[in-house]
Motif scaffolding. Structure first.
Motif, PDB file in Angstrom:
ATOM      1  N   SER A  98     -26.448  51.652 -35.528  1.00  0.00           N
ATOM      2  CA  SER A  98     -27.493  51.449 -36.520  1.00  0.00           C
ATOM      3  C   SER A  98     -28.439  50.320 -36.117  1.00  0.00           C
ATOM      4  O   SER A  98     -28.144  49.527 -35.223  1.00  0.00           O
ATOM      5  N   TRP A 124     -30.225  54.487 -39.059  1.00  0.00           N
ATOM      6  CA  TRP A 124     -28.781  54.307 -39.013  1.00  0.00           C
ATOM      7  C   TRP A 124     -28.105  55.293 -38.064  1.00  0.00           C
ATOM      8  O   TRP A 124     -28.580  56.407 -37.845  1.00  0.00           O
ATOM      9  N   CYS A 127     -30.095  58.958 -38.517  1.00  0.00           N
ATOM     10  CA  CYS A 127     -30.580  59.184 -39.875  1.00  0.00           C
ATOM     11  C   CYS A 127     -31.555  58.086 -40.265  1.00  0.00           C
ATOM     12  O   CYS A 127     -31.443  56.936 -39.832  1.00  0.00           O
ATOM     13  N   THR A 153     -33.081  56.539 -43.894  1.00  0.00           N
ATOM     14  CA  THR A 153     -32.644  56.549 -45.289  1.00  0.00           C
ATOM     15  C   THR A 153     -33.281  55.402 -46.053  1.00  0.00           C
ATOM     16  O   THR A 153     -33.706  54.414 -45.466  1.00  0.00           O
ATOM     17  N   SER A 213     -31.734  60.695 -47.719  1.00  0.00           N
ATOM     18  CA  SER A 213     -31.523  60.498 -46.290  1.00  0.00           C
ATOM     19  C   SER A 213     -32.032  61.708 -45.512  1.00  0.00           C
ATOM     20  O   SER A 213     -32.095  62.816 -46.043  1.00  0.00           O
ATOM     21  N   ASN A 247     -24.483  64.807 -47.652  1.00  0.00           N
ATOM     22  CA  ASN A 247     -25.273  63.601 -47.462  1.00  0.00           C
ATOM     23  C   ASN A 247     -25.686  63.526 -45.991  1.00  0.00           C
ATOM     24  O   ASN A 247     -24.831  63.485 -45.104  1.00  0.00           O
ATOM     25  N   ILE A 257     -26.257  61.808 -43.299  1.00  0.00           N
ATOM     26  CA  ILE A 257     -26.098  60.564 -42.555  1.00  0.00           C
ATOM     27  C   ILE A 257     -25.028  60.763 -41.479  1.00  0.00           C
ATOM     28  O   ILE A 257     -24.330  61.768 -41.432  1.00  0.00           O
ATOM     29  N   ASP A 258     -24.942  59.777 -40.587  1.00  0.00           N
ATOM     30  CA  ASP A 258     -23.861  59.661 -39.595  1.00  0.00           C
ATOM     31  C   ASP A 258     -23.682  60.909 -38.736  1.00  0.00           C
ATOM     32  O   ASP A 258     -22.599  61.499 -38.677  1.00  0.00           O
ATOM     33  N   TYR A 260     -21.901  65.920 -39.553  1.00  0.00           N
ATOM     34  CA  TYR A 260     -22.595  64.912 -40.340  1.00  0.00           C
ATOM     35  C   TYR A 260     -21.966  64.835 -41.723  1.00  0.00           C
ATOM     36  O   TYR A 260     -21.156  65.664 -42.113  1.00  0.00           O
ATOM     37  N   SER A 278     -20.451  62.199 -45.161  1.00  0.00           N
ATOM     38  CA  SER A 278     -19.885  60.907 -45.521  1.00  0.00           C
ATOM     39  C   SER A 278     -18.838  61.062 -46.594  1.00  0.00           C
ATOM     40  O   SER A 278     -18.470  62.162 -46.998  1.00  0.00           O
TER      41      SER A 278
END
Length: 211
Positions: free
Chosen positions: A26, A74, A92, A94, A100, A160, A162-163, A178, A180
């Motif tokens: 990140s 991130w 991502c 956000t 996001s 979500n 992210i990641d 992906y 969370s």
């Protein structure tokens, strides 16, 4: 011995074709190492991208600014795409626990700089900001009502964005992971020619489904 010379949140490491290890995470961090013990910054808050803050900044047009009036980047993940002959960075952008994006950037070298290419997944949208996403473009004439069943603010009910992380299965197919703690973990197949998700089956002339 381990030497704590850098700070990298949400780290991911690859062994690149130059024989060096590259770590991303990140906050626009790229670091490199020859031995996984001593690390040097390649980018740290700058120099990771060559265009992400240019023009209308499409990587942030949907999510906007974070609570500190800045722009959040991130969980960057680098993957070498053999078909494209490029290093792909999935990350991502956000602004909160609600909104996001998952985005793609490309470079010829593992250390970058990376060029932002496309935002390809969105989360946390409602009916009022649907047109800021690619949902209609992706799904066409599909009934979209189920995407608003739980509302935009209950992020335990939807994926979500992210990641991101990319892996290959035993047959060489590319997959994006992906998600969370909030809505769960999800996977999408990737097209090796573009590095982007394959969202639905495409029927060939014989009527069979081809992913």
């Amino acid at each position: 011995n381990y030497k704590a010379e850098i700070s990298c949140h949400d780290p991911e490491i690859i062994l690149a074709d130059d024989g060096k290890y590259y770590m991303t995470g990140s906050h626009q961090v790229i670091a490199k190492s020859e031995d996984l013990a001593t690390w040097d910054y390649v980018a740290n808050g700058n120099r990771m991208f060559d265009n992400i803050f240019d023009g209308d900044m499409p990587a942030f047009s949907y999510v906007g600014k974070n609570e500190d009036n800045g722009y959040s980047i991130w969980a960057s993940n680098i993957y070498y795409n053999k078909t494209m002959g490029k290093y792909l960075m999935y990350f991502c952008t956000t602004s909160s626990y609600i909104k996001s994006n998952l985005t793609l950037a490309v470079s010829d070298t593992p250390g970058g700089p990376y060029s932002y290419k496309e935002t390809f997944l969105y989360s946390g949208f409602g009916k009022n900001d649907l047109d800021q996403t690619n949902l209609k473009e992706t799904l066409g004439d599909t009934d979209l009502s189920r995407y608003f069943k739980y509302g935009a603010y209950d992020n335990k009910k939807w994926p979500n964005c992210i990641d991101p992380a990319v892996f290959e299965d035993k047959d060489g197919n590319m997959w994006l992971v992906y998600g969370s703690w909030s809505g769960g973990i999800f996977t999408l197949p990737l097209d090796p020619k573009t590095g982007l998700p394959v969202h639905k089956a495409v029927e060939d002339s014989a009527g069979s489904a081809d992913m």
